[in-house]
Motif scaffolding. Sequence first.
Motif, PDB file in Angstrom:
ATOM      1  N   ILE B   2       1.526  12.960   8.697  1.00 41.31           N
ATOM      2  CA  ILE B   2       2.345  12.513   7.575  1.00 41.31           C
ATOM      3  C   ILE B   2       1.465  11.993   6.458  1.00 41.31           C
ATOM      4  CG2 ILE B   2       4.151  10.922   6.875  1.00 41.31           C
ATOM      5  CD1 ILE B   2       4.666  10.746  10.026  1.00 41.31           C
ATOM      6  N   LYS B   3       1.688  12.543   5.311  1.00 40.66           N
ATOM      7  CA  LYS B   3       0.930  12.046   4.162  1.00 40.66           C
ATOM      8  C   LYS B   3       1.528  10.699   3.764  1.00 40.66           C
ATOM      9  CE  LYS B   3       1.092  13.515  -0.343  1.00 40.66           C
ATOM     10  NZ  LYS B   3       2.331  13.719  -0.623  1.00 40.66           N
ATOM     11  N   GLN B   4       0.772   9.638   3.965  1.00 42.45           N
ATOM     12  CA  GLN B   4       1.285   8.311   3.607  1.00 42.45           C
ATOM     13  C   GLN B   4       1.265   8.190   2.095  1.00 42.45           C
ATOM     14  OE1 GLN B   4       1.694   5.302   5.752  1.00 42.45           O
ATOM     15  NE2 GLN B   4       1.718   6.534   7.580  1.00 42.45           N
ATOM     16  N   ASN B   5       2.406   8.123   1.488  1.00 45.00           N
ATOM     17  CA  ASN B   5       2.392   7.981   0.026  1.00 45.00           C
ATOM     18  C   ASN B   5       2.808   6.585  -0.381  1.00 45.00           C
ATOM     19  OD1 ASN B   5       5.051   8.058   0.500  1.00 45.00           O
ATOM     20  ND2 ASN B   5       5.501   9.831  -0.754  1.00 45.00           N
ATOM     21  N   ARG B   6       3.011   6.395  -1.595  1.00 45.12           N
ATOM     22  CA  ARG B   6       3.296   5.162  -2.337  1.00 45.12           C
ATOM     23  C   ARG B   6       4.122   4.098  -1.622  1.00 45.12           C
ATOM     24  NH1 ARG B   6       6.683   9.896  -4.178  1.00 45.12           N
ATOM     25  NH2 ARG B   6       7.327   9.154  -2.177  1.00 45.12           N
ATOM     26  N   ALA B   7       4.126   4.091  -0.307  1.00 47.53           N
ATOM     27  CA  ALA B   7       5.095   3.241   0.374  1.00 47.53           C
ATOM     28  C   ALA B   7       4.607   1.824   0.607  1.00 47.53           C
ATOM     29  CB  ALA B   7       5.460   3.863   1.707  1.00 47.53           C
ATOM     30  N   THR B  11       4.104  -1.119  -4.733  1.00 43.87           N
ATOM     31  CA  THR B  11       4.796  -0.191  -5.629  1.00 43.87           C
ATOM     32  C   THR B  11       6.214  -0.669  -5.885  1.00 43.87           C
ATOM     33  OG1 THR B  11       4.465   1.145  -3.674  1.00 43.87           O
ATOM     34  CG2 THR B  11       3.996   2.170  -5.789  1.00 43.87           C
ATOM     35  N   HIS B  12       6.807  -1.219  -4.846  1.00 43.26           N
ATOM     36  CA  HIS B  12       8.156  -1.738  -4.963  1.00 43.26           C
ATOM     37  C   HIS B  12       8.241  -2.720  -6.117  1.00 43.26           C
ATOM     38  CE1 HIS B  12      11.344  -1.131  -1.922  1.00 43.26           C
ATOM     39  NE2 HIS B  12      11.989  -1.940  -2.739  1.00 43.26           N
ATOM     40  N   ARG B  15       7.694  -1.469  -9.747  1.00 43.30           N
ATOM     41  CA  ARG B  15       8.827  -0.798 -10.375  1.00 43.30           C
ATOM     42  C   ARG B  15       9.742  -1.787 -11.081  1.00 43.30           C
ATOM     43  NH1 ARG B  15      12.067   2.639  -6.128  1.00 43.30           N
ATOM     44  NH2 ARG B  15      12.156   0.572  -5.243  1.00 43.30           N
TER      45      ARG B  15
END
Lengths: 370, 558
Positions: B2-7, B11-12, B15
């Motif tokens: 799994i490509k770990q992205n912006r999680a 980032t939360h 925004r």
Amino acid sequence: MGLADFSSRSTDVSLQRLTKIFKSMDGSGEVVAVNDISLDIKTGELVTILGPSGCGKTTTLRMVAGFEFPTAGSILIGGKDVAPVPPNKRGISMVFQSYALFPHLNIYENIAYGLRVQKLPASEIAGRTRAILELMQLTSMQRRYPSQVSGGQQQRIALARAIVIEPSVLLFDEPLSNLDAKLREYMRDELRKLQKRLGITSLYVTHDQEEAMAISDRIVIMQDGVIRQVGSPRAIYEHPESIFVATFMGKANILPAEILGRDGEAALVDLAGSRLKIPNPGHAAPKAGKGNLVVRPEAVKIVHVESADASLKGKIERMTYFGNIARYEIPVLGTTILAERYNPQGARLHEEGETVGVSFEMDSVRILKE
Amino acid sequence: MIKQNRATPLTHILRDPVLLFFVLLVFAGLSLFILFPLYKILAYSVTGENGGFSMAAAIEAITSPTYLRTFRNSLVLGLVTACIATTIGYIFAYALTRTALPFKGFFKAIATIPVISPPFVLSLSMIFLFGRNGLITRKLLGIDNFNVYGMHSLVVVQSISFFPIAYLTLTGILEKLNPAVEDAALNLGASRARIFRTVTLPLSLPGIVSALLLVFIQSMEDFSNPAVISGNFSTLAVEAYRTITGMYDMRGGAMMALLLLAPTLMAFILQKYWLSGKSFVTVTGKPTSGRQLNTDPKVVWPLFGFCAAIAFIVILFYGTVLVGAFVKIWGINFSFTLAHFKYVMTLGWEPLKNSATLALFATPLTGMLGMIIAFLVVRKEFPGRRLMEFVSMLTFAVPGTVVGIGYILAFNEKPFLLTGTAFLIVMAFTFRNMPVGIEAGTSTLLQIDKSIEEASSILGASSSTTFRRITLPMLRQAFFSGLVYSFVRSMTAVSAVIFLISPRWNLSTISIFSLFESSKYSAAAAFIVVMIVIIIIAIGILDRLVKLLGAPAIRQQE
Ligand SMILES: Nc1ncnc2c1ncn2[C@@H]1O[C@H](COP(=O)(O)OP(=O)(O)OP(=O)(O)O)[C@@H](O)[C@H]1O
Ligand SMILES: [Mg+2]
């Protein structure tokens, strides 16, 4: 009514290889709540996610809403990736399981809230709120507080509050689970009518399969964070692709059999020594070797024990009378076969302890690997 | 795979610029007014005369017999007071929650008086009753040479001051213990005494330890009582002050502050993190089903006698000060006079006005900050959330003396030249009184369905709109009770602000302290009476406000 027509713009929702991993509650390990799921919801469609408790339904919904951030994958609404968009800017609305009405605001203010935060002109707020109150038959109680109305009314308020802002996508998390059975049936029909009329793209979560059948264009069956099958209610029920789906959507008899070969579309099988021809085994059926016959109880007929139609023989262990059906339980081949007789009124019913023959409506039998 | 992205929570928060702003603002405040002063003390104590790193002062302090004796004094006092106050508190709590005690309302009121009282009252009574011209020692018993100053008086005064803390902690625990557990034991045939010994007492053990630790912290950081009644029995909080103001030895003061901070901090961490996992309180065990109250006269009357005795002492002590404010010369001439009040009104008017003004500024600030932090910590995800929670609750464990010393070290030079300003005093009030508001806000938020705020958010409201229009109205009750508390605490604060006052900004509590220093006890009594009146009026007004603004029933739908 003053409600906009939603169908003109694209509000397709697309989930692409979505994954959500939580730290487990005790902090030691990880929980894969949603595991690499992909799903497309077309504009105006109502898609239901159905699955057992803990399979990741709510998590999926909350990622679409923007309350949870995907560990991997992306969500597109109207073709745009919404990753950088916070929940309040996604143009989505949601109906919560607990309704989540604002306890300190009256019904009118609850419904007008979304319009007020958009800072619309006062006349438009009043007009749209009144229209919705009328539509949902809430006008007479608009000055009351949420704690002063019934559960069914709270449910309608929650729905009204969600649609008055004319969202492009509407999310539902088990919105009817707090209602009693009668009201639940009534509300789900109302809800579906409204959704169709407004044409709002909707994602609906429930663990009640009948509810899913009743309101959905398509149903998504989830298990342990993965999607097991997607299709119309009819396709899911009539063509399950796995035993999990077959048994989760309605009841099914699962009978181990040997597949001998094919005769065109039809499959030839050996079921405990009886040779059967299954005309429509389904595309998930293995070509040869071991397999399982999947037979719905309503496709099982009880015949005379000596009948040529009898594929299996057994003794009725139990008969239960439900009014609209009579259900027989017949232990054979190490399992218990369920057979249902519709409209048993006035019919001759078999006795417990009677030895009978069991026959199948071959058109309805499917074959699955596991 | 799994490509770990912006999680990430980062980032939360990126925004949501408003949320980001508030998180940064709170962190800036916490850093500047809590962490920075603490760091300054630490840095100062390991800096030599020439400005370089040096452990000399620290080593000298740790090996100096005076420092060690003071340290031991404080610890012993803290432990003894904790044991006595917790015992009184437990008996009160048990009698009020488990037995059919008469006059419960009266006893509850008695247990709140010391919490909202101005400082110095009990010590002053001690002097009036047992001092050189003491009513009891001299007039009643004819003793001439009784020495009221010392540890024995401190233990008495602190036990009465702090037993309400133990009582409140333990009532909370005893009320929440599921009555079914005790009923089950009763059903199994156990006697009441046996149930107490084998069920109630063990189940309330975490509460008892918690109460012990909380009282220990309070006793350690107490400034006002030891400052006027400890005699030769030196304690850290007072010695640190005297070292700095009397001997101009800043380094010595900073060392004492550290010695004071270490045990209170440890007690706080134990209380908060170690005990919190050990609570036997069942979450669903709200006091729903009625509890069978013990009506056995053999149990009720001894408990009643005990509670009445404590109540008598509290009333005696407060009554003594009240009388003392109206007599000419205590112990010599008991004729009625208003002279002390005239004196106080001329001398004390400015400090009283200052105290009330600054408390009024700090109160809403404290309340808002408390609610904002509670909201962020309970409801939002961002990097450093745990740290924010820890630091904001930390002030509870940092003794006022340490705060005061930290503030003069931190804000006596550019870029934060703030000493002597009203602003700094308001900040000291705000950050010191915040934890109670945060606790009230946190426990309220945990009871409110999170999806109510999510509903607001998904309907288009930003974080700040949601907070203002949804969360805050639901937190009204907690908010206002936080206000009452922080107003009273600001009015009655001594230890931190004694370092921060200036000729322009003198405060009433410090004026009372000066009256003690010049042995003007009757004037001090009059001053205290005036303060009590002001506090009662203020609580009355705030209470009305709560009732007025908290009017619409805020209930949760099932
Ligand atoms: N915040 C969280 N932290 C850790 N684990 C979580 C969190 N939220 C959900 N989970 C876990 O993720 C899994 C999926 O949860 P989810 O709430 O999506 O299930 P669900 O399908 O909605 O179930 P239900 O029908 O019971 O509502 C569960 O195992 C749950 O325990
Ligand atoms: Mg769920």
